[in-house]
Design a protein around this motif. Sequence first.
Motif, PDB file in Angstrom:
ATOM      1  N   PHE A 147       0.834  -1.202   0.000  1.00  0.00           N
ATOM      2  CA  PHE A 147       0.000   0.000   0.000  1.00  0.00           C
ATOM      3  C   PHE A 147       0.867   1.248   0.000  1.00  0.00           C
ATOM      4  O   PHE A 147       1.971   1.268   0.554  1.00  0.00           O
ATOM      5  N   GLY A 148       0.341   2.295  -0.617  1.00  0.00           N
ATOM      6  CA  GLY A 148       1.021   3.578  -0.617  1.00  0.00           C
ATOM      7  C   GLY A 148       0.021   4.707  -0.472  1.00  0.00           C
ATOM      8  O   GLY A 148      -1.084   4.638  -1.023  1.00  0.00           O
ATOM      9  N   PHE A 149       0.408   5.737   0.269  1.00  0.00           N
ATOM     10  CA  PHE A 149      -0.486   6.873   0.510  1.00  0.00           C
ATOM     11  C   PHE A 149       0.309   8.166   0.387  1.00  0.00           C
ATOM     12  O   PHE A 149       1.494   8.220   0.715  1.00  0.00           O
ATOM     13  N   GLU A 150      -0.344   9.200  -0.099  1.00  0.00           N
ATOM     14  CA  GLU A 150       0.288  10.516  -0.135  1.00  0.00           C
ATOM     15  C   GLU A 150      -0.746  11.593   0.091  1.00  0.00           C
ATOM     16  O   GLU A 150      -1.917  11.443  -0.283  1.00  0.00           O
ATOM     17  N   ALA A 151      -0.330  12.643   0.748  1.00  0.00           N
ATOM     18  CA  ALA A 151      -1.207  13.783   1.005  1.00  0.00           C
ATOM     19  C   ALA A 151      -1.121  14.729  -0.188  1.00  0.00           C
ATOM     20  O   ALA A 151      -0.044  15.211  -0.525  1.00  0.00           O
ATOM     21  N   ILE A 152      -2.257  14.955  -0.832  1.00  0.00           N
ATOM     22  CA  ILE A 152      -2.282  15.826  -2.001  1.00  0.00           C
ATOM     23  C   ILE A 152      -3.393  16.845  -1.852  1.00  0.00           C
ATOM     24  O   ILE A 152      -4.388  16.609  -1.171  1.00  0.00           O
ATOM     25  N   GLY A 153      -3.208  18.006  -2.495  1.00  0.00           N
ATOM     26  CA  GLY A 153      -4.179  19.078  -2.349  1.00  0.00           C
ATOM     27  C   GLY A 153      -5.513  18.757  -2.976  1.00  0.00           C
ATOM     28  O   GLY A 153      -6.570  19.079  -2.429  1.00  0.00           O
ATOM     29  N   SER A 154      -5.491  18.093  -4.125  1.00  0.00           N
ATOM     30  CA  SER A 154      -6.717  17.730  -4.815  1.00  0.00           C
ATOM     31  C   SER A 154      -7.066  16.283  -4.511  1.00  0.00           C
ATOM     32  O   SER A 154      -6.261  15.386  -4.751  1.00  0.00           O
TER      33      SER A 154
ATOM     34  N   ALA B  10       3.576   1.695  -2.984  1.00  0.00           N
ATOM     35  CA  ALA B  10       2.814   0.447  -3.016  1.00  0.00           C
ATOM     36  C   ALA B  10       3.575  -0.652  -3.749  1.00  0.00           C
ATOM     37  O   ALA B  10       3.640  -1.799  -3.281  1.00  0.00           O
ATOM     38  N   MET B  11       4.152  -0.334  -4.911  1.00  0.00           N
ATOM     39  CA  MET B  11       4.889  -1.340  -5.672  1.00  0.00           C
ATOM     40  C   MET B  11       6.119  -1.815  -4.912  1.00  0.00           C
ATOM     41  O   MET B  11       6.395  -3.027  -4.845  1.00  0.00           O
ATOM     42  N   ARG B  12       6.862  -0.887  -4.329  1.00  0.00           N
ATOM     43  CA  ARG B  12       8.071  -1.270  -3.591  1.00  0.00           C
ATOM     44  C   ARG B  12       7.719  -2.100  -2.351  1.00  0.00           C
ATOM     45  O   ARG B  12       8.429  -3.048  -1.998  1.00  0.00           O
ATOM     46  N   GLN B  13       6.618  -1.749  -1.698  1.00  0.00           N
ATOM     47  CA  GLN B  13       6.212  -2.521  -0.529  1.00  0.00           C
ATOM     48  C   GLN B  13       5.815  -3.937  -0.924  1.00  0.00           C
ATOM     49  O   GLN B  13       6.174  -4.903  -0.246  1.00  0.00           O
ATOM     50  N   ALA B  14       5.084  -4.077  -2.020  1.00  0.00           N
ATOM     51  CA  ALA B  14       4.692  -5.410  -2.487  1.00  0.00           C
ATOM     52  C   ALA B  14       5.926  -6.250  -2.820  1.00  0.00           C
ATOM     53  O   ALA B  14       6.000  -7.437  -2.468  1.00  0.00           O
ATOM     54  N   LEU B  15       6.889  -5.647  -3.494  1.00  0.00           N
ATOM     55  CA  LEU B  15       8.118  -6.363  -3.834  1.00  0.00           C
ATOM     56  C   LEU B  15       8.903  -6.736  -2.583  1.00  0.00           C
ATOM     57  O   LEU B  15       9.417  -7.863  -2.465  1.00  0.00           O
TER      58      LEU B  15
ATOM     59  N   PRO C 185       8.459 -15.228 -21.071  1.00  0.00           N
ATOM     60  CA  PRO C 185       7.545 -16.077 -20.301  1.00  0.00           C
ATOM     61  C   PRO C 185       7.009 -15.300 -19.087  1.00  0.00           C
ATOM     62  O   PRO C 185       7.763 -14.604 -18.401  1.00  0.00           O
ATOM     63  N   ILE C 186       5.723 -15.399 -18.854  1.00  0.00           N
ATOM     64  CA  ILE C 186       5.089 -14.653 -17.767  1.00  0.00           C
ATOM     65  C   ILE C 186       4.920 -15.583 -16.568  1.00  0.00           C
ATOM     66  O   ILE C 186       4.090 -16.497 -16.575  1.00  0.00           O
ATOM     67  N   ARG C 187       5.736 -15.348 -15.538  1.00  0.00           N
ATOM     68  CA  ARG C 187       5.683 -16.172 -14.325  1.00  0.00           C
ATOM     69  C   ARG C 187       5.242 -15.387 -13.105  1.00  0.00           C
ATOM     70  O   ARG C 187       4.790 -15.954 -12.116  1.00  0.00           O
ATOM     71  N   ARG C 188       5.412 -14.062 -13.151  1.00  0.00           N
ATOM     72  CA  ARG C 188       5.040 -13.238 -12.000  1.00  0.00           C
ATOM     73  C   ARG C 188       4.496 -11.909 -12.529  1.00  0.00           C
ATOM     74  O   ARG C 188       5.094 -11.281 -13.402  1.00  0.00           O
ATOM     75  N   VAL C 189       3.360 -11.475 -11.966  1.00  0.00           N
ATOM     76  CA  VAL C 189       2.695 -10.251 -12.433  1.00  0.00           C
ATOM     77  C   VAL C 189       2.420  -9.347 -11.240  1.00  0.00           C
ATOM     78  O   VAL C 189       1.949  -9.805 -10.196  1.00  0.00           O
ATOM     79  N   LEU C 190       2.708  -8.064 -11.409  1.00  0.00           N
ATOM     80  CA  LEU C 190       2.351  -7.043 -10.426  1.00  0.00           C
ATOM     81  C   LEU C 190       1.095  -6.334 -10.913  1.00  0.00           C
ATOM     82  O   LEU C 190       0.987  -6.004 -12.099  1.00  0.00           O
ATOM     83  N   VAL C 191       0.156  -6.116 -10.017  1.00  0.00           N
ATOM     84  CA  VAL C 191      -1.118  -5.479 -10.379  1.00  0.00           C
ATOM     85  C   VAL C 191      -1.275  -4.199  -9.579  1.00  0.00           C
ATOM     86  O   VAL C 191      -1.143  -4.210  -8.344  1.00  0.00           O
ATOM     87  N   ASN C 192      -1.574  -3.104 -10.244  1.00  0.00           N
ATOM     88  CA  ASN C 192      -1.697  -1.803  -9.588  1.00  0.00           C
ATOM     89  C   ASN C 192      -3.150  -1.341  -9.489  1.00  0.00           C
ATOM     90  O   ASN C 192      -3.982  -1.653 -10.347  1.00  0.00           O
TER      91      ASN C 192
ATOM     92  N   ASN D 217      -4.498   7.250  -2.339  1.00  0.00           N
ATOM     93  CA  ASN D 217      -4.180   5.893  -1.902  1.00  0.00           C
ATOM     94  C   ASN D 217      -3.887   5.008  -3.110  1.00  0.00           C
ATOM     95  O   ASN D 217      -4.512   5.147  -4.167  1.00  0.00           O
ATOM     96  N   ALA D 218      -2.934   4.119  -2.969  1.00  0.00           N
ATOM     97  CA  ALA D 218      -2.578   3.174  -4.026  1.00  0.00           C
ATOM     98  C   ALA D 218      -2.320   1.803  -3.391  1.00  0.00           C
ATOM     99  O   ALA D 218      -2.013   1.705  -2.206  1.00  0.00           O
ATOM    100  N   ALA D 219      -2.440   0.774  -4.214  1.00  0.00           N
ATOM    101  CA  ALA D 219      -2.173  -0.588  -3.734  1.00  0.00           C
ATOM    102  C   ALA D 219      -1.635  -1.403  -4.891  1.00  0.00           C
ATOM    103  O   ALA D 219      -1.998  -1.176  -6.056  1.00  0.00           O
ATOM    104  N   SER D 220      -0.771  -2.357  -4.580  1.00  0.00           N
ATOM    105  CA  SER D 220      -0.203  -3.242  -5.591  1.00  0.00           C
ATOM    106  C   SER D 220      -0.184  -4.658  -5.045  1.00  0.00           C
ATOM    107  O   SER D 220       0.140  -4.879  -3.879  1.00  0.00           O
ATOM    108  N   ALA D 221      -0.548  -5.606  -5.899  1.00  0.00           N
ATOM    109  CA  ALA D 221      -0.549  -7.015  -5.508  1.00  0.00           C
ATOM    110  C   ALA D 221       0.384  -7.778  -6.435  1.00  0.00           C
ATOM    111  O   ALA D 221       0.451  -7.513  -7.641  1.00  0.00           O
ATOM    112  N   LEU D 222       1.089  -8.745  -5.860  1.00  0.00           N
ATOM    113  CA  LEU D 222       2.021  -9.554  -6.622  1.00  0.00           C
ATOM    114  C   LEU D 222       1.490 -10.980  -6.660  1.00  0.00           C
ATOM    115  O   LEU D 222       1.226 -11.586  -5.626  1.00  0.00           O
ATOM    116  N   VAL D 223       1.342 -11.513  -7.882  1.00  0.00           N
ATOM    117  CA  VAL D 223       0.808 -12.867  -8.057  1.00  0.00           C
ATOM    118  C   VAL D 223       1.745 -13.639  -8.973  1.00  0.00           C
ATOM    119  O   VAL D 223       2.297 -13.098  -9.929  1.00  0.00           O
ATOM    120  N   SER D 224       1.949 -14.916  -8.649  1.00  0.00           N
ATOM    121  CA  SER D 224       2.825 -15.767  -9.443  1.00  0.00           C
ATOM    122  C   SER D 224       2.180 -17.124  -9.620  1.00  0.00           C
ATOM    123  O   SER D 224       1.160 -17.440  -9.007  1.00  0.00           O
TER     124      SER D 224
END
Length: 416
Positions: free
Chosen positions: A278-285, A299-304, A393-400, A407-414
Amino acid sequence: MTNPLPSDELILLRGRGRVSALGMAAAAYAAGQPGFAARPLGATTLAAAAVPSEVETVLAALRKSQPAYRQLDRTVLLAILAARQAAVEAGWHLEQDEVLLDQKLKTNSPKPATLAVSIGSSRGATGRTEHYHHEFLTTGDVAAAASPLTTLGNVASWVAYDAGSVGGAALSHSSTCSSAFQALGNALAWLRAGMAERFLAGGTEAPLTDFTLAQMHALGIYSPFAAPDFPCRPGAGRPSTFVLGEGAAVFALEKVGRAALTAPAQRAPLFVLESVGFGFEAIGSKTGLSPDGRHFQTAMRQALHQAGCAPAAVDAVVLHSPGTPAGDAAERQAVRAVFGAELPDLVSNKWLLGHTLGASAALSLDFACQLLATQTWPAPPFATDLTPAPTRPIRRVLVNAVGFGGNAASALVSVV
């Protein structure tokens, strides 16, 4: 953040179910035929991705199957359909759980595995809420069922009821368009902690009401292209090509020991949910995001990190990419920051089924599993930066996934 599992324990996506504008079959992706249709809205006409007529027939039968189901919101019914499909694919006989529990309690035998439910939805019972509000403005009366049928918690609780869950948690999550990964991340943590033995987890959304379509149109991001003209175009630049859709995807999750798995040659491919970051940032909009997608990067770095996985070990990324120029560009910047010059293959399913808000992350994860199973995906027929076909060859996929509010989130599936 959850801690990595010991190397001999895996969280399997034992079964998966989905409902979208493409129908209920995972193989529908192969045709590369988008599920958009024209939808009148006042003086204008928008493209929208509603479920096809054959799914409407199934939904109607489900609504009539029990008296209590006749008042349920479409969001709940979509989730129930996807959850049933996931349970069947997993080989779970959920309708027997309550009877088995009663029998085992009477004999002091070990009880069956506890089933918990975790469902994400950005807006929850959209249709029921609007119906009861209109009824109140028209008549001044409110039905007694209005409150329980429009709370967000009723989504997971009805899925749990339909599954015959006894004593398991029923958790509903809402974090705008990353809601499904909030639900999956929660399920992952509970399974790792031993707080549940089985989970039905995913996301659902039924936002195709005039009011919700008008809200999306008012943001100035809705696609100007007609339904037959590939109205949602992730990675194509300007103009914005956001298109709203409806759907659900639910997964049957179990924690298993690696030693319990049979040899790959003796079974179908098994999908492992390695992590959810998961990733979060404070933004004005509250409808915007930073140009370099800092919450995406986190989020991506945390998933990895959770999976102990190097960026180079990711073969493809299913992008959130809803077709908004600023959102698409920020996600690409974040992907480049995490992966460097050697990018994984970049893919998206939104050009086929639209943006399903709180269900979108779950449907993207289901799409990722399909890529792992088939080693292919349809090529978009418009100019885009998406990868037209696998380059490895596709063995592992990151999903955003990302939602309003930073707020953002990333999942890693293999696949194993």
